[in-house]
Structure formats: C-alpha cells, structure tokens
Design an enzyme around this catalytic site. Structure first.
Site, PDB file in Angstrom:
ATOM      1  N   ILE A 182       0.831  -1.216   0.000  1.00  0.00           N
ATOM      2  CA  ILE A 182       0.000   0.000   0.000  1.00  0.00           C
ATOM      3  C   ILE A 182       0.862   1.261   0.000  1.00  0.00           C
ATOM      4  O   ILE A 182       0.397   2.337  -0.364  1.00  0.00           O
ATOM      5  CB  ILE A 182      -0.941  -0.039   1.228  1.00  0.00           C
ATOM      6  CG1 ILE A 182      -2.084   0.963   1.087  1.00  0.00           C
ATOM      7  CG2 ILE A 182      -0.177   0.162   2.539  1.00  0.00           C
ATOM      8  CD1 ILE A 182      -3.257   0.715   2.011  1.00  0.00           C
ATOM      9  N   LYS A 183       2.127   1.141   0.402  1.00  0.00           N
ATOM     10  CA  LYS A 183       3.000   2.311   0.509  1.00  0.00           C
ATOM     11  C   LYS A 183       3.376   2.905  -0.840  1.00  0.00           C
ATOM     12  O   LYS A 183       3.834   4.041  -0.911  1.00  0.00           O
ATOM     13  CB  LYS A 183       4.248   1.967   1.318  1.00  0.00           C
ATOM     14  CG  LYS A 183       3.943   1.674   2.775  1.00  0.00           C
ATOM     15  CD  LYS A 183       3.371   2.883   3.504  1.00  0.00           C
ATOM     16  CE  LYS A 183       3.027   2.558   4.939  1.00  0.00           C
ATOM     17  NZ  LYS A 183       2.557   3.738   5.678  1.00  0.00           N
ATOM     18  N   ASP A 184       3.173   2.142  -1.931  1.00  0.00           N
ATOM     19  CA  ASP A 184       3.381   2.721  -3.265  1.00  0.00           C
ATOM     20  C   ASP A 184       2.540   3.980  -3.437  1.00  0.00           C
ATOM     21  O   ASP A 184       2.950   4.939  -4.078  1.00  0.00           O
ATOM     22  CB  ASP A 184       2.938   1.728  -4.361  1.00  0.00           C
ATOM     23  CG  ASP A 184       3.968   0.645  -4.626  1.00  0.00           C
ATOM     24  OD1 ASP A 184       5.008   0.614  -3.947  1.00  0.00           O
ATOM     25  OD2 ASP A 184       3.711  -0.188  -5.530  1.00  0.00           O
TER      26      ASP A 184
END
Ligand code: PMP
Length: 331
Positions: A40-42
C-alpha cells in the site's frame, strides 16, 4: 503502461470465502499486495513525490530521504529509479540483511544506524535522516508519520476506490494503523459519504494507539516488544486522525501470524503479517456481535507475503517464537 509507476493504485477488491466462513456478513479484501512495489505504501510514495514535484521541490537529480527499511523505503526507491531521483534511506541496524539487500537492489543508498540509541542521539536514524536532508542538494524528507500528505493520498485514492468498488454498500472498514495514514484518509472519505460506516483500527499489543484513542493518555506501560511489523506505534503520529476512527482493536502476534497463514492457504492470496492481524480483529469483533448477516466489511490487506518467508511462513521461526507448540499447529 509507460512505466511500472503507472501500475500503482486501482487495486482489486476480492471477496473472501473460506477464511471468513464462521463470521456473519460479507467480507472483501482490498488487496494492496497487487501494487507493483507489493504494498500500500506505493500510493503514498507516489503521491508525496508528485506533490513535491508540483511544488518545485524536486528536480532531476534531487534526493528523497526517509527513515524506513520497510515498505515505504521500497516504494520510494522504485519510484525514484523511474523519475531520476536519488533515494537515501536511514535504517535501523535491526533491519534484516534481506531487507537491506532488497533496497540496494532498487538502487537506494542505505545508511545503517545503531538501533540501541535514543531518538535524540545524533546517530539515531531520525537525526541521520535530518542531517542527510540538509547535506544533499534539493533533498526532501518524506517523514511519513508526521506528513499529512500521507493521509491525503488515501483520501484521494484508496477511499474513493473502496466506495466505488462496493457501490456504496460498505458498512465496516477494518484497517491496521501504523502511521495512521491509511485508516485516517480512507476513514475521512467514507465518513463524508456515509457517517454510519464504522471505521475500526487494528493495533498491536505493545503499542500505545488504542489506549490513547480511548483516554488521551500515552501510557508507557503499554509499550513493550512485539513482532508484527508496520502496525502499532510507541508514539502518537500526527498522520493519525483519531476523529475518523470509531474504535481500535488490539491483536496479538501469534493469532495474527496464524490468520495470515489461513488467508494464504484458504484464499490463495499470499498476504503479509498485518493482513492476518486485520482478519484476527474481524474474528474478535464477530465474538462481540459487531456484524449482522447484511454487513459489508472491507479489510485492508496492506502487503505481500513474499516479505515474510523467513518469518510467519517459516515453521522454524514460528517454533522459535513458541507459536503453536501446545496445539501442535505447525507441521
Ligand atoms: N501494514 C504494513 C505491512 C505496513 O507496512 C504499514 C505501514 N506502517 C501498515 C500496515 C499501516 O499502514 P499506515 O502506516 O497507513 O497506518
């Protein structure tokens, strides 16, 4: 696609079956391991970098600095390659060699800082990151725990995706809380659409978030060692907007590890450790009669299991932690 960066976001929502059989309601996983950087950090890495570009803070050859050996570091490094920036990561010496090698494979400059120093020590990774931001020309410090753009990224992308993918039928959101960016951004968006949607944060035993939400107190007795990485915290991040969170549920290391294994082996979705924590929270909430047969529950699965093969997916590691010894769960 013109580049790997164009694949970020618009992740699938997947109906869960076997792993949620005993629970009331319908369950859907927002599968963030489908991002090209496997987490999700993308989303926040891309959002913060593109904001900085628009503000003229990043130019070709500029430097991006952050303090993480985890998912955010990988996402920043991946995007920096395509956009022509240098990525410098100040990491704690506790980070595994595998993680550091992974970041170096993505061209990041990794600064390994001693783990056993206080946050105020000049050699702590916080202070090294600040120093590096000053040292490199045109550098920006991402500072995800204290950066409201982290929240905004989810308000602008993850929140609307979930609302549209459930056609507005969502009744509960369950998301792990680390920086708090995910739950705050998605929670704000969903509450604006329908204030009756319940937003439930998942915290770890050993973290201060749940008690702080309930009492406003940061209790040092709540801080102790735990194994789940990415969930919970020993301080209060300003990226956590507690007003959008209805309540927190705490989960433990062992049950969360087994729930990750349950998701992988019964749904075929190879998830990370916090995804199991989120499913464990759903099981605990079901015991409290939180769900009805018509509940539509969205669980955020933040990252991919490939990052945990020497941990929750290793029987040897599980045995070393003392997990499942009594029940004979590990074979
Ligand atoms: N799960 C994993 C694996 C993470 O790396 C993170 C980020 N710390 C989270 C959950 C929590 O997300 P957030 O920081 O948006 O609260």
């Amino acid at each position: 696609m013109n580049s790997i960066v164009d694949l970020i976001g618009d992740t699938p929502l997947i109906k869960l079956s076997k792993s949620v059989e005993p629970l009331d309601g319908s369950y859907y996983a927002k599968w963030e391991g489908a991002n090209p950087g496997h987490s999700i950090k993308d989303r926040i890495a891309l959002y913060i970098i593109e904001k900085a570009e628009k503000m003229g803070l990043l130019k070709p050859g500029s430097t991006i600095v952050e303090t993480t050996s985890g998912n955010t570091g990988f996402s920043l490094a991946m995007i920096a390659i395509k956009k022509g920036y240098r990525c410098v990561l100040a990491v704690n010496s506790k980070a595994s060699e595998d993680k550091i090698n992974m970041l170096r494979a993505m061209n990041a400059l990794v600064w390994v800082c001693p783990a056993k120093v206080s946050a105020g020590d000049p050699n702590s990774y916080y202070n090294v990151a600040k120093h590096l931001t000053k040292k490199f020309k045109d550098a920006i410090y991402i500072n995800q725990y204290f950066n409201d753009l982290n929240v905004e990224a989810h308000y602008k992308t993850t929140g609307p995706e979930i609302w549209n993918q459930t056609a507005g039928k969502i009744t509960h959101l369950i998301a792990s809380s680390g920086t708090g960016g995910t739950i705050s951004g998605v929670g704000k968006y969903l509450k604006e659409k329908n204030p009756n949607i319940k937003v439930i944060g998942v915290d770890a035993y050993g973290s201060v978030l749940k008690k702080y939400h309930e009492t406003g107190e940061i209790d040092p007795n709540e801080i102790y060692y735990y194994r789940i990485e990415g969930m919970g915290k020993n301080l209060i991040p300003s990226a956590t907007k507690f007003q959008y969170i209805d309540k927190y549920i705490k989960v433990d290391d062992e049950n969360s590890a087994y729930k990750s294994r349950l998701i992988s082996s019964s749904e075929g979705i190879f998830v990370g450790y916090t995804s199991g924590g989120v499913l464990q929270a759903a099981y605990q909430l079901d015991l409290d009669d939180e769900f009805k047969p018509n509940s539509c529950v969205v669980l955020i699965f933040p990252d991919h299991g490939s990052r945990y093969i020497t941990r929750i997916y290793s029987n040897q590691w599980m045995r070393q932690q003392g997990f499942g010894q009594k029940e004979g769960k590990i074979n």
